[in-house]
Structures are given as C-alpha cells and as structure tokens.
Design a protein around this motif. Structure first.
Motif, PDB file in Angstrom:
ATOM      1  N   VAL A  15       0.134  -3.728   4.597  1.00 44.83           N
ATOM      2  CA  VAL A  15      -0.976  -3.863   5.539  1.00 44.83           C
ATOM      3  C   VAL A  15      -1.444  -5.313   5.504  1.00 44.83           C
ATOM      4  O   VAL A  15      -1.128  -6.060   4.581  1.00 44.83           O
ATOM      5  N   THR A  58       4.103   0.947   2.233  1.00 45.99           N
ATOM      6  CA  THR A  58       4.003   0.142   3.446  1.00 45.99           C
ATOM      7  C   THR A  58       3.293  -1.163   3.112  1.00 45.99           C
ATOM      8  O   THR A  58       2.859  -1.366   1.977  1.00 45.99           O
ATOM      9  N   TYR A  68      -5.963   6.095   7.932  1.00 49.35           N
ATOM     10  CA  TYR A  68      -6.735   5.238   7.043  1.00 49.35           C
ATOM     11  C   TYR A  68      -6.691   5.731   5.596  1.00 49.35           C
ATOM     12  O   TYR A  68      -7.390   5.201   4.743  1.00 49.35           O
ATOM     13  N   CYS A  81      -2.606   2.445   8.303  1.00 47.12           N
ATOM     14  CA  CYS A  81      -1.158   2.410   8.117  1.00 47.12           C
ATOM     15  C   CYS A  81      -0.511   1.920   9.421  1.00 47.12           C
ATOM     16  O   CYS A  81      -0.814   2.455  10.493  1.00 47.12           O
ATOM     17  N   ALA A 141       0.837  -1.198   0.000  1.00 43.81           N
ATOM     18  CA  ALA A 141       0.000   0.000   0.000  1.00 43.81           C
ATOM     19  C   ALA A 141       0.873   1.249   0.000  1.00 43.81           C
ATOM     20  O   ALA A 141       2.075   1.187   0.251  1.00 43.81           O
ATOM     21  N   TRP A 142       0.219   2.373  -0.271  1.00 44.48           N
ATOM     22  CA  TRP A 142       0.861   3.683  -0.204  1.00 44.48           C
ATOM     23  C   TRP A 142       0.091   4.503   0.814  1.00 44.48           C
ATOM     24  O   TRP A 142      -1.115   4.687   0.686  1.00 44.48           O
ATOM     25  N   CYS A 143       0.789   4.952   1.851  1.00 43.41           N
ATOM     26  CA  CYS A 143       0.154   5.788   2.862  1.00 43.41           C
ATOM     27  C   CYS A 143       0.258   7.242   2.423  1.00 43.41           C
ATOM     28  O   CYS A 143       1.360   7.769   2.241  1.00 43.41           O
ATOM     29  N   VAL A 200      -4.983   5.130   3.053  1.00 40.50           N
ATOM     30  CA  VAL A 200      -4.060   4.150   2.500  1.00 40.50           C
ATOM     31  C   VAL A 200      -4.620   3.647   1.176  1.00 40.50           C
ATOM     32  O   VAL A 200      -5.765   3.234   1.094  1.00 40.50           O
TER      33      VAL A 200
END
Length: 113
Positions: free
Chosen positions: A82, A80, A95, A89, A71-73, A97
């Motif tokens: 999840v 990152t 949230y 995150c 994912a990309w925060c 994300v």
C-alpha cells in the motif's frame, strides 16, 4: 530533529564494528528505510555529514534504499503493498489491512577499508 540522533546511533554502530573487525575507514553506508519510519531524508543526509566529521566515517557516502509499505489483506488473505498507513487494499478495496513492513530503519551494509 531526531535525524541527528539517528546519525549518532549509526556512527556508534560503525565505531563498534570498527573496533571488532579492525577496519580504519568507512567508504559507504547503506541504510534501508521504510516510508513509515518518519525520517526526513534531507535532514538525515545533512545530519550524517555533520555527525561523521572527524570520525572514521568522515567523507563516507550514505546510500538510502527505500522500502515499500507491505501489508496483509485480511479480505484477500494475501500480502500486498500500500502507499500509506490506512490505505485500502489495492486489489479488493478492503480497509481490513494489517501493515507488516515499511517502518524499518536499519543498516544494510557498509563498504570499509
């Protein structure tokens, strides 16, 4: 059970590649599968054995490489991992994300003769 149709697709790819590359037997097929792909592993393994009977892949091993949910925060501005869709995150708790991976289902490689 969509795992059966997934395995039929895998066998089709194997047969197409056998025709192009002139191999006669498949010993092992490695798949990359993300947890968001919606695949039931036991059903996939069972279906693979059934679909591959009396084919070029009969008796071949199916090896599954499980991929993470990436994912990309937007809050941290960094990549990152999840555990599942809609998780926060793990670094900042945001949230915001965006899921960037984890829904893959692809043939990584094959061992052939």
């Amino acid at each position: 059970m969509h795992e059966m149709s997934i395995c039929e697709g895998i066998l089709q790819v194997i047969e197409d590649q056998a025709a192009k590359q002139a191999f006669s037997r498949v010993k092992k097929v490695r798949l990359e599968i993300g947890p968001l792909a919606g695949v039931e592993m036991e059903a996939l393994m069972f279906s693979y054995d059934v679909v591959c009977r009396n084919s070029i892949a009969d008796g071949s091993e199916l090896d599954v490489i499980k991929l993470p949910v990436s994912a990309w925060c937007m809050q941290c501005s960094k990549p990152t991992e999840v555990a599942a869709r809609y998780d926060a995150c793990p670094d900042c708790g945001s949230y915001q994300v965006e899921i960037t991976g984890g829904d893959e289902l692809r043939i990584k490689d094959m061992e052939v003769e």
